[in-house]
Design a protein around this motif. Structure first.
Motif, PDB file in Angstrom:
ATOM      1  N   LEU A 159       0.830  -1.211   0.000  1.00 26.47           N
ATOM      2  CA  LEU A 159       0.000   0.000   0.000  1.00 26.47           C
ATOM      3  C   LEU A 159       0.867   1.265   0.000  1.00 26.47           C
ATOM      4  O   LEU A 159       0.537   2.253  -0.665  1.00 26.47           O
ATOM      5  N   GLU A 160       1.971   1.198   0.727  1.00 25.25           N
ATOM      6  CA  GLU A 160       2.861   2.370   0.732  1.00 25.25           C
ATOM      7  C   GLU A 160       3.364   2.680  -0.671  1.00 25.25           C
ATOM      8  O   GLU A 160       3.431   3.837  -1.080  1.00 25.25           O
ATOM      9  N   GLU A 161       3.708   1.626  -1.408  1.00 29.47           N
ATOM     10  CA  GLU A 161       4.201   1.831  -2.781  1.00 29.47           C
ATOM     11  C   GLU A 161       3.071   2.361  -3.678  1.00 29.47           C
ATOM     12  O   GLU A 161       3.288   3.256  -4.503  1.00 29.47           O
ATOM     13  N   ILE A 162       1.878   1.823  -3.510  1.00 26.46           N
ATOM     14  CA  ILE A 162       0.726   2.285  -4.298  1.00 26.46           C
ATOM     15  C   ILE A 162       0.498   3.777  -4.030  1.00 26.46           C
ATOM     16  O   ILE A 162       0.327   4.580  -4.955  1.00 26.46           O
ATOM     17  N   ARG A 163       0.511   4.152  -2.762  1.00 33.92           N
ATOM     18  CA  ARG A 163       0.290   5.562  -2.395  1.00 33.92           C
ATOM     19  C   ARG A 163       1.400   6.455  -2.927  1.00 33.92           C
ATOM     20  O   ARG A 163       1.140   7.532  -3.472  1.00 33.92           O
ATOM     21  N   ALA A 164       2.641   5.981  -2.768  1.00 32.69           N
ATOM     22  CA  ALA A 164       3.789   6.802  -3.176  1.00 32.69           C
ATOM     23  C   ALA A 164       3.748   7.096  -4.672  1.00 32.69           C
ATOM     24  O   ALA A 164       4.226   8.137  -5.123  1.00 32.69           O
ATOM     25  N   ARG A 165       3.194   6.168  -5.442  1.00 30.41           N
ATOM     26  CA  ARG A 165       3.144   6.332  -6.900  1.00 30.41           C
ATOM     27  C   ARG A 165       1.863   7.009  -7.363  1.00 30.41           C
ATOM     28  O   ARG A 165       1.672   7.195  -8.568  1.00 30.41           O
ATOM     29  N   GLY A 166       0.956   7.324  -6.435  1.00 27.83           N
ATOM     30  CA  GLY A 166      -0.291   7.994  -6.817  1.00 27.83           C
ATOM     31  C   GLY A 166      -1.208   7.110  -7.643  1.00 27.83           C
ATOM     32  O   GLY A 166      -1.886   7.571  -8.567  1.00 27.83           O
ATOM     33  N   ILE A 167      -1.234   5.829  -7.310  1.00 25.99           N
ATOM     34  CA  ILE A 167      -2.015   4.848  -8.072  1.00 25.99           C
ATOM     35  C   ILE A 167      -3.342   4.590  -7.344  1.00 25.99           C
ATOM     36  O   ILE A 167      -3.378   4.556  -6.111  1.00 25.99           O
ATOM     37  N   VAL A 168      -4.411   4.398  -8.092  1.00 28.30           N
ATOM     38  CA  VAL A 168      -5.705   4.062  -7.476  1.00 28.30           C
ATOM     39  C   VAL A 168      -5.722   2.564  -7.142  1.00 28.30           C
ATOM     40  O   VAL A 168      -5.368   1.729  -7.968  1.00 28.30           O
ATOM     41  N   VAL A 169      -6.135   2.273  -5.932  1.00 23.91           N
ATOM     42  CA  VAL A 169      -6.095   0.882  -5.469  1.00 23.91           C
ATOM     43  C   VAL A 169      -7.437   0.187  -5.688  1.00 23.91           C
ATOM     44  O   VAL A 169      -8.492   0.815  -5.605  1.00 23.91           O
ATOM     45  N   GLU A 170      -7.354  -1.091  -6.022  1.00 24.27           N
ATOM     46  CA  GLU A 170      -8.536  -1.967  -5.963  1.00 24.27           C
ATOM     47  C   GLU A 170      -8.267  -2.951  -4.830  1.00 24.27           C
ATOM     48  O   GLU A 170      -7.277  -3.683  -4.859  1.00 24.27           O
ATOM     49  N   LEU A 171      -9.150  -2.962  -3.843  1.00 26.10           N
ATOM     50  CA  LEU A 171      -8.988  -3.874  -2.712  1.00 26.10           C
ATOM     51  C   LEU A 171      -9.552  -5.228  -3.102  1.00 26.10           C
ATOM     52  O   LEU A 171     -10.736  -5.329  -3.444  1.00 26.10           O
ATOM     53  N   GLU A 172      -8.724  -6.258  -3.087  1.00 24.86           N
ATOM     54  CA  GLU A 172      -9.199  -7.598  -3.441  1.00 24.86           C
ATOM     55  C   GLU A 172      -9.487  -8.376  -2.166  1.00 24.86           C
ATOM     56  O   GLU A 172      -8.611  -8.537  -1.311  1.00 24.86           O
ATOM     57  N   LEU A 173     -10.724  -8.841  -2.043  1.00 23.48           N
ATOM     58  CA  LEU A 173     -11.150  -9.573  -0.852  1.00 23.48           C
ATOM     59  C   LEU A 173     -11.496 -11.002  -1.234  1.00 23.48           C
ATOM     60  O   LEU A 173     -12.423 -11.226  -2.011  1.00 23.48           O
ATOM     61  N   PHE A 174     -10.742 -11.951  -0.685  1.00 25.24           N
ATOM     62  CA  PHE A 174     -10.990 -13.372  -0.960  1.00 25.24           C
ATOM     63  C   PHE A 174     -11.819 -14.001   0.139  1.00 25.24           C
ATOM     64  O   PHE A 174     -12.225 -15.154   0.041  1.00 25.24           O
ATOM     65  N   ASP A 175     -12.032 -13.250   1.206  1.00 21.05           N
ATOM     66  CA  ASP A 175     -12.771 -13.766   2.357  1.00 21.05           C
ATOM     67  C   ASP A 175     -13.331 -12.569   3.105  1.00 21.05           C
ATOM     68  O   ASP A 175     -12.835 -11.441   2.958  1.00 21.05           O
ATOM     69  N   LYS A 176     -14.354 -12.828   3.942  1.00 24.27           N
ATOM     70  CA  LYS A 176     -14.985 -11.690   4.617  1.00 24.27           C
ATOM     71  C   LYS A 176     -14.035 -11.024   5.612  1.00 24.27           C
ATOM     72  O   LYS A 176     -14.062  -9.804   5.793  1.00 24.27           O
ATOM     73  N   GLY A 177     -13.159 -11.831   6.235  1.00 24.16           N
ATOM     74  CA  GLY A 177     -12.202 -11.268   7.188  1.00 24.16           C
ATOM     75  C   GLY A 177     -11.254 -10.259   6.555  1.00 24.16           C
ATOM     76  O   GLY A 177     -10.675  -9.411   7.250  1.00 24.16           O
ATOM     77  N   HIS A 178     -11.108 -10.334   5.236  1.00 23.33           N
ATOM     78  CA  HIS A 178     -10.229  -9.374   4.567  1.00 23.33           C
ATOM     79  C   HIS A 178     -10.759  -7.944   4.696  1.00 23.33           C
ATOM     80  O   HIS A 178      -9.988  -6.984   4.635  1.00 23.33           O
ATOM     81  N   LEU A 179     -12.074  -7.849   4.874  1.00 21.73           N
ATOM     82  CA  LEU A 179     -12.641  -6.516   5.061  1.00 21.73           C
ATOM     83  C   LEU A 179     -12.179  -5.923   6.398  1.00 21.73           C
ATOM     84  O   LEU A 179     -11.932  -4.714   6.505  1.00 21.73           O
ATOM     85  N   SER A 180     -12.021  -6.771   7.400  1.00 20.93           N
ATOM     86  CA  SER A 180     -11.509  -6.295   8.696  1.00 20.93           C
ATOM     87  C   SER A 180     -10.093  -5.753   8.527  1.00 20.93           C
ATOM     88  O   SER A 180      -9.727  -4.728   9.115  1.00 20.93           O
ATOM     89  N   ASN A 181      -9.281  -6.453   7.726  1.00 18.08           N
ATOM     90  CA  ASN A 181      -7.911  -5.961   7.493  1.00 18.08           C
ATOM     91  C   ASN A 181      -7.930  -4.611   6.781  1.00 18.08           C
ATOM     92  O   ASN A 181      -7.131  -3.720   7.094  1.00 18.08           O
ATOM     93  N   ALA A 182      -8.831  -4.481   5.796  1.00 19.21           N
ATOM     94  CA  ALA A 182      -8.912  -3.201   5.071  1.00 19.21           C
ATOM     95  C   ALA A 182      -9.321  -2.086   6.031  1.00 19.21           C
ATOM     96  O   ALA A 182      -8.765  -0.976   5.990  1.00 19.21           O
TER      97      ALA A 182
END
Ligand code: KMH
Ligand code: ZN
Length: 283
Positions: A131-154
């Motif tokens: 995420l730090e690299e994505i932010r540093a480059r000014g890139i729009v992120v797509e959050l990929e969730l393979f499980d519901k718990g991944h939403l907690s991480n986000a």
């Protein structure tokens, strides 16, 4: 019922399917460019990019991504989204290296998940690094969730100030070890999203078409392609553009239509594809 345009992402190659399984896998940058052109004509707005060497093995080599990026750019107007998931076993540094090319979008898988016999590792430190690299480059992120718990991480990353909601989310369902592809699970996931998020669904194998249809009815967006599904029908291998064309046709039948790439840019808060000053809604 939504009548909003639907953003169709094509994931044409991925990391798991091997050339022996289908003749339609785009391996070279030129093949990726041709696939991009055909899929844009069929209704896609985003291309989710993994790269292979000429022998079909996976690579996150920056030079190979640069060639692929140029070929896709030269072929049309699709939003280019780089995978940061790569292939199982790649180091976080390998996975983020191509982001130096500043694609408009990149993925962030929001947690570890069993992946068949293996583990797709996305610890919190790995997610922070990506995420730090994505932010540093000014890139729009797509959050990929393979499980519901991944939403907690986000949500945790959002609390840390590393990403902000609303964001664009892709549910990847039906990976052996991840959340199963069912309408009930999709409804549950969508209900759990923070307000204002846009979402799409990708599903493995036969479920790809069923989940895409559910997304059309529910007002979501769609990912199709050989990364997740090799078949158009039982015993009939698919070309990427056929998978795009089918869901584009279904969209129109259901009162929606495929978003053009520039419409998708507006929906996702992405600036024009200038290579500089890329807008960034989600980080
Ligand atoms: N190939 C999978 C291990 C992504 O592209 O961001 C991970 C993946 C996710 O495909
Ligand atoms: Zn991928």
């Amino acid at each position: 019922m939504s009548d909003a345009p639907v953003i169709i992402t094509v994931a044409p190659v991925g990391a798991e399917v091997m050339p022996g399984q289908t003749p339609y896998l785009p391996i070279t940058p030129a093949q990726l460019g041709a696939t991009a052109a055909a899929c844009e004509a069929a209704g896609a707005a985003i291309i989710h990019v993994h790269c292979r060497r000429d022998d079909g093995t996976n690579t996150h080599d920056v030079a190979r991504f640069e060639e692929a990026y140029a070929a896709i750019r030269g072929a049309g107007n699709l939003i280019v989204q780089f995978s940061t998931g790569g292939a199982i076993g790649m180091s976080p540094q390998e996975r983020i290296a191509p982001l130096s090319l500043r694609p408009e979008m990149a993925t962030l898988t929001c947690g570890s998940v069993n992946f068949g016999e293996e583990i797709f590792e996305n610890s919190v430190p790995i997610m922070r690094t990506i995420l730090e690299e994505i932010r540093a480059r000014g890139i729009v992120v797509e959050l990929e969730l393979f499980d519901k718990g991944h939403l907690s991480n986000a949500r945790r990353l959002a609390r840390e100030g590393r990403l902000s909601f609303p964001a664009h989310v892709d549910f990847v369902l039906g990976v052996p070890g991840g959340l199963e592809a069912s309408v009930a699970n999709l409804v549950d996931l969508v209900a759990a999203l923070p307000a204002g998020c846009t979402w799409s669904v990708a599903a493995v194998g036969r479920a790809q078409l069923a989940m895409a249809t559910a997304a059309l009815v529910m007002g979501g967006h769609i990912r199709v392609g050989l990364e997740d599904n090799l078949y158009y029908a039982k015993d009939r291998l698919a070309r990427n553009e056929e998978l795009v064309e089918r869901v584009a046709r279904l969209a129109v039948e259901l009162g929606r239509r495929p978003a053009l790439p520039d419409e998708a840019r507006r929906i996702l808060g992405i600036g024009p594809p200038s290579g500089t000053g890329i807008g960034n809604r989600s980080t």
